[in-house]
Design an enzyme around this catalytic site. Sequence first.
Site, mmCIF file in Angstrom:
data_model
loop_
_atom_site.group_PDB
_atom_site.id
_atom_site.type_symbol
_atom_site.label_atom_id
_atom_site.label_comp_id
_atom_site.label_asym_id
_atom_site.label_seq_id
_atom_site.Cartn_x
_atom_site.Cartn_y
_atom_site.Cartn_z
ATOM 1 N N ARG A 57 7.322 -1.689 -2.265
ATOM 2 C CA ARG A 57 8.201 -2.670 -1.633
ATOM 3 C C ARG A 57 7.894 -2.914 -0.161
ATOM 4 O O ARG A 57 7.843 -4.062 0.284
ATOM 5 C CB ARG A 57 9.677 -2.229 -1.756
ATOM 6 C CG ARG A 57 10.316 -2.619 -3.053
ATOM 7 C CD ARG A 57 11.341 -1.591 -3.460
ATOM 8 N NE ARG A 57 10.642 -0.382 -3.848
ATOM 9 C CZ ARG A 57 10.265 -0.098 -5.079
ATOM 10 N NH1 ARG A 57 10.586 -0.901 -6.052
ATOM 11 N NH2 ARG A 57 9.586 0.998 -5.374
ATOM 12 N N THR A 58 7.688 -1.855 0.590
ATOM 13 C CA THR A 58 7.486 -2.048 2.029
ATOM 14 C C THR A 58 6.229 -2.878 2.265
ATOM 15 O O THR A 58 6.235 -3.867 2.999
ATOM 16 C CB THR A 58 7.400 -0.680 2.744
ATOM 17 O OG1 THR A 58 8.578 0.056 2.420
ATOM 18 C CG2 THR A 58 7.309 -0.847 4.251
ATOM 19 N N LYS A 86 -15.082 8.273 4.776
ATOM 20 C CA LYS A 86 -16.381 8.633 5.381
ATOM 21 C C LYS A 86 -16.187 9.600 6.541
ATOM 22 O O LYS A 86 -17.132 9.966 7.209
ATOM 23 C CB LYS A 86 -17.074 7.373 5.914
ATOM 24 C CG LYS A 86 -17.448 6.356 4.865
ATOM 25 C CD LYS A 86 -18.211 5.215 5.546
ATOM 26 C CE LYS A 86 -18.464 4.068 4.599
ATOM 27 N NZ LYS A 86 -18.982 2.894 5.340
ATOM 28 N N ARG A 107 1.926 3.234 7.716
ATOM 29 C CA ARG A 107 2.665 4.282 7.005
ATOM 30 C C ARG A 107 1.749 5.487 6.905
ATOM 31 O O ARG A 107 0.587 5.362 6.539
ATOM 32 C CB ARG A 107 3.066 3.809 5.606
ATOM 33 C CG ARG A 107 3.621 4.945 4.747
ATOM 34 C CD ARG A 107 4.218 4.475 3.461
ATOM 35 N NE ARG A 107 5.524 3.858 3.672
ATOM 36 C CZ ARG A 107 6.346 3.520 2.681
ATOM 37 N NH1 ARG A 107 5.981 3.725 1.427
ATOM 38 N NH2 ARG A 107 7.508 2.966 2.939
ATOM 39 N N HIS A 135 12.122 5.431 9.246
ATOM 40 C CA HIS A 135 11.714 4.255 8.462
ATOM 41 C C HIS A 135 12.602 3.093 8.942
ATOM 42 O O HIS A 135 13.467 2.614 8.218
ATOM 43 C CB HIS A 135 11.910 4.545 6.976
ATOM 44 C CG HIS A 135 11.236 3.587 6.045
ATOM 45 N ND1 HIS A 135 10.670 2.399 6.466
ATOM 46 C CD2 HIS A 135 11.037 3.655 4.701
ATOM 47 C CE1 HIS A 135 10.157 1.773 5.410
ATOM 48 N NE2 HIS A 135 10.363 2.519 4.331
HETATM 49 C C1 NCD Z 1 11.202 4.946 0.701
HETATM 50 C C2 NCD Z 1 10.170 5.604 1.594
HETATM 51 O O1 NCD Z 1 8.958 5.354 1.469
HETATM 52 O O2 NCD Z 1 10.621 6.356 2.440
HETATM 53 N N1 NCD Z 1 10.684 3.863 -0.015
HETATM 54 C C3 NCD Z 1 10.722 2.622 0.565
HETATM 55 O O3 NCD Z 1 10.105 2.373 1.576
HETATM 56 N N2 NCD Z 1 11.514 1.703 -0.006
HETATM 57 C C4 NCD Z 1 11.950 5.895 -0.153
HETATM 58 C C5 NCD Z 1 11.217 6.874 -1.033
HETATM 59 O O4 NCD Z 1 9.988 6.909 -1.090
HETATM 60 O O5 NCD Z 1 11.912 7.626 -1.724
#
Ligand code: NCD
Length: 304
Positions: A57-58, A86, A107, A135
């Site tokens: 989703r992100t 590498k 991320r 987040h």
């Molecule tokens: C979350 C995350 O990556 O922290 N997911 C997200 O971004 N919607 C929650 C999770 O991974 O449980």
Amino acid sequence: MGFELKNIISIKDFKKKDIEYILKLSEKMEPIAKSEEKSNILDGSILGMLFYEASTRTRLSFETAMKRLGGNTIGFAETETSSATKGENLTDTVRTVGKYADALVIRHNMEGTARYVAEVVDVPVINAGDGAGQHPTQTLLDLYTMQRLLGDIDELHVALIGDLKYGRTVHSLSYALAMFGVKMSFVSPSELKMPRETLHDLAAAGVSVQETEDIRDVLAYADVLYVTRIQKERFPDPQEYLKIKGAYTIDSKLLQGSEAIVMHPLPRVDEISHDVDNTPYGKYFQQAFYGVPVRMALLKSIIK
Ligand code: NCD
């Protein structure tokens, strides 16, 4: 007044007025997110996407947001296809992509990575999750969901449920809710309680929080049940995860008589039964959609 933050690293860097600015702009973005209106405000802009950890989703909502505003994206969704395999270090990779793109989304499984990246590149940096840290963009879409579905955030009672120890979404969200003076309950098995540092910060901010291990304690008065996945990948010992997995499940029977909505950042494993999906309680797919207008609002605000 405009939006003054250059980077989106932690929700703690936001003031309440910054959050309100993004929520307001997100509303204007909704028709574009639904493709009812067209926009070209980010025409010619490029967003660099550096995903060192799994995401659906992100990553896809950032891509959607950028493209719906006429911009474009570059990047990688797993490190196997980048020069990390590498032996290239993170600094060299982000410095390079920072020269190609107008902003970066990153991320990473290590807390503090996004803050570090913001120090070594010139373009704005957005934290899409740093280990068990923060987040912030998820928090903004969580707040937007609450406001859109329930009205004034200040009036709510929100129960954060599940893995409060390793879950970065609840770490960010609790700080933001505190800014709105929201009443909070923390529901988790004793092994997965909210970190003491966060509890301490919330207490210092004058927020009273109720902690419990039993979800039934909050059902009568919570407006939002914010459920989270047990963060298996962050357990130092897999045996500890196995002991605790499946510790809580929310199903439609449990919810009967409650007036709360159920939110979840997703992905879910087994903590919300599928029989909740099509009830008026289940709002997590609507919440996932709101990630698009909120990320559009953020991108418009930081890409100059
Ligand atoms: C979350 C995350 O990556 O922290 N997911 C997200 O971004 N919607 C929650 C999770 O991974 O449980």
